[in-house]
Write a protein that holds these residues in place. Structure first.
Motif, PDB file in Angstrom:
ATOM      1  N   GLU A  76       0.856  -1.183   0.000  1.00 48.64           N
ATOM      2  CA  GLU A  76       0.000   0.000   0.000  1.00 48.64           C
ATOM      3  C   GLU A  76       0.895   1.238   0.000  1.00 48.64           C
ATOM      4  N   ALA A  77       0.350   2.333  -0.573  1.00 50.81           N
ATOM      5  CA  ALA A  77       1.093   3.599  -0.600  1.00 50.81           C
ATOM      6  C   ALA A  77       0.105   4.745  -0.670  1.00 50.81           C
ATOM      7  N   LEU A  85       8.264   9.463  -4.621  1.00 54.08           N
ATOM      8  CA  LEU A  85       8.980   8.504  -5.462  1.00 54.08           C
ATOM      9  C   LEU A  85       8.707   8.725  -6.948  1.00 54.08           C
ATOM     10  N   ASN A  86       7.901   9.765  -7.230  1.00 49.16           N
ATOM     11  CA  ASN A  86       7.652  10.186  -8.615  1.00 49.16           C
ATOM     12  C   ASN A  86       7.121   9.036  -9.480  1.00 49.16           C
ATOM     13  N   ILE A  87       6.122   8.332  -8.956  1.00 46.17           N
ATOM     14  CA  ILE A  87       5.544   7.207  -9.687  1.00 46.17           C
ATOM     15  C   ILE A  87       4.095   7.049  -9.247  1.00 46.17           C
ATOM     16  N   HIS A  91       1.471   1.709  -9.838  1.00 44.51           N
ATOM     17  CA  HIS A  91       2.740   1.153 -10.307  1.00 44.51           C
ATOM     18  C   HIS A  91       3.702   0.871  -9.149  1.00 44.51           C
ATOM     19  N   LEU A  92       3.369   1.430  -7.970  1.00 46.39           N
ATOM     20  CA  LEU A  92       4.215   1.170  -6.801  1.00 46.39           C
ATOM     21  C   LEU A  92       3.963  -0.211  -6.212  1.00 46.39           C
ATOM     22  N   ARG A 132      11.566   7.798  -9.753  1.00 45.87           N
ATOM     23  CA  ARG A 132      11.761   7.507 -11.170  1.00 45.87           C
ATOM     24  C   ARG A 132      12.104   8.795 -11.916  1.00 45.87           C
ATOM     25  N   GLU A 133      13.253   8.788 -12.610  1.00 42.99           N
ATOM     26  CA  GLU A 133      13.711   9.921 -13.399  1.00 42.99           C
ATOM     27  C   GLU A 133      13.701  11.206 -12.570  1.00 42.99           C
ATOM     28  N   ASP A 134      14.193  11.106 -11.363  1.00 40.82           N
ATOM     29  CA  ASP A 134      14.176  12.244 -10.447  1.00 40.82           C
ATOM     30  C   ASP A 134      15.514  12.337  -9.731  1.00 40.82           C
ATOM     31  N   GLN A 135      15.732  13.482  -9.064  1.00 43.06           N
ATOM     32  CA  GLN A 135      16.959  13.681  -8.298  1.00 43.06           C
ATOM     33  C   GLN A 135      16.836  13.007  -6.932  1.00 43.06           C
TER      34      GLN A 135
END
Length: 417
Positions: A76-77, A85-87, A91-92, A132-135
């Motif tokens: 769960e999220a 987490l930029n997602i 999809h998590l 994902r695709e993040d700093q």
């Protein structure tokens, strides 16, 4: 011949009574069942309300929340966790949390993850996470085990908080503290240098003044006015330079908290009178009137005589310096609770209200330029304030431009050690 039962009244009555009792018990059972159904419905509503509240707390919490199995696979999220987490949340699900840990920290992350079931709780675990695709960002993780009725760990609850901004603030604060330490060390070295230089300069300067005074007496005796005038200028400038050196030495002692008072009983009125006599020639050069207002009785005090005289000289010489015409007055007043007030007033140029809060700062003068009319280092008032506070007193100023200035000192008659 046996009698038919329904023709036996007592048997019929007994059957009816038993039937009535059975019906009553049935109604009671029905009522209990109804109450149990109502309680069950209320419990169900409460459970649904608690579940809804938990879901709302889970969803709208300001921090990221995750639920994983014991291996760290996400089950769960909430929205914040997905944003961190930029997602997307869907999809998590079923993704291992370790995949969002920066590569160089994954090994240590797995090691601690394996220990959590036996530790039950880990708080403020700092880990670098990367969406994902993040700093990458610095996260503070709080992990707690979820247990079943047999107290077996069946999952983990995670609180994820982005503390990158806090870490940046802490680093800035650390840098400021480091700079403060460097400034304090520089200030200490400066004070040490001033003390050393002042001490080294004072010895040869005293020798110069001593020999100048001897030569000055000889040339006055021989009536050689040309050389006597030169020696007087040497002696006068040497005294001025020695005063500056003494001021620098006092400042270094004050900042190092090494300045001490040498207490002794003396008559303050006599000290003030003698100080005015020493400075009278300066007032006479500008045709200033020196006024002294003292109580009729002796002013017995316990203080540092030399330091008290130093403060009086600073205030009186400043008053004379900044008074082109008129008068300078010093007055002593008796105050309650064994205290005294000393006021030094002049009819000089005055001090602007915007500058009055700064005049007690070290090296500060109203005119900071090198072409200023009145000389000095700007240390006299700063030293005087430090000395008065060391004497357990206070100093204040009242002034108006063009109308003069009054410095007021309040000190106890007897300083407590």
């Amino acid at each position: 011949m046996r009698e038919i039962p329904w023709k036996q009244p007592q048997i019929v009555i007994n059957c009816l009574e038993e039937l009535q009792i059975a019906l009553e018990e049935l109604r009671i059972a029905e009522e209990e069942l109804r109450q149990q159904n109502e309680e069950l419905l209320i419990t169900q509503q409460r459970a649904e309300s608690e579940q809804k509240r938990y879901q709302e707390l889970f969803e709208f919490a300001p921090d990221g929340y995750l639920v994983t199995d014991c291996s760290g696979n996400i089950q769960e999220a909430n929205r914040v966790a997905a944003r961190l987490l930029n997602i997307r949340r869907q999809h998590l699900i079923r993704k291992p949390l370790v995949s969002f840990v920066v590569e160089e920290q994954r090994r240590s992350f797995r090691q601690l993850l394996n220990q959590i079931p036996t530790m039950h709780r880990v708080q403020d675990w700092e880990v670098q996470l990367c969406g994902r695709e993040d700093q990458p960002f610095i996260a503070a993780l709080t992990v707690e085990t979820v247990q079943d009725q047999q107290e077996q760990t069946i999952g983990l609850r995670w609180l994820v908080r982005d503390i990158s901004a806090r870490k940046q603030t802490e680093e800035c604060l650390r840098q400021v503290q480091l700079q403060n330490l460097e400034l304090q060390e520089a200030d200490r070295l400066k004070n040490q240098f001033l003390a050393m230089v002042s001490h080294e300069l004072r010895t040869p300067m005293n020798a110069i003044l001593g020999f100048s005074e001897v030569l000055l007496r000889r040339f006055h005796h021989q009536q050689d006015l040309q050389y006597a005038g030169m020696l007087e200028r040497i002696f006068r400038n040497g005294k001025h330079l020695l005063t500056l050196i003494e001021d620098l030495l006092d400042v270094s002692k004050i900042q190092a908290e090494q300045l001490e008072l040498h207490l002794e009983p003396f008559n303050l009125a006599e000290l003030i009178a003698s100080t005015i006599d020493d400075l009278r020639s300066l007032a006479d050069q500008k045709a200033l009137a020196l006024q002294l207002c003292l109580p009729d009785s002796e002013i017995a005090v316990v203080n540092d005589r030399l330091r008290m005289q130093q403060v009086l000289i600073n205030l009186l010489s400043n008053a004379i310096k900044f008074t082109p015409a008129g008068s300078v007055k010093i007055e002593v007043l008796e105050l309650p609770e064994g205290r005294l007030a000393i006021a030094v007033s002049d009819t000089g140029i005055g001090i602007a209200s915007t500058n009055q809060s700064q005049i007690f700062q070290k090296f500060w003068q109203v005119n900071q330029s090198t072409t200023r009319q009145h000389g000095g280092t700007g240390l006299g008032l700063a030293i005087s304030k430090a000395l008065i506070e060391l004497m357990q007193g206070s100093i204040s100023v009242e002034s108006q431009l063009g109308e003069g200035t009054t410095f007021r000192i309040e000190i106890p008659r007897c300083i407590k050690r």
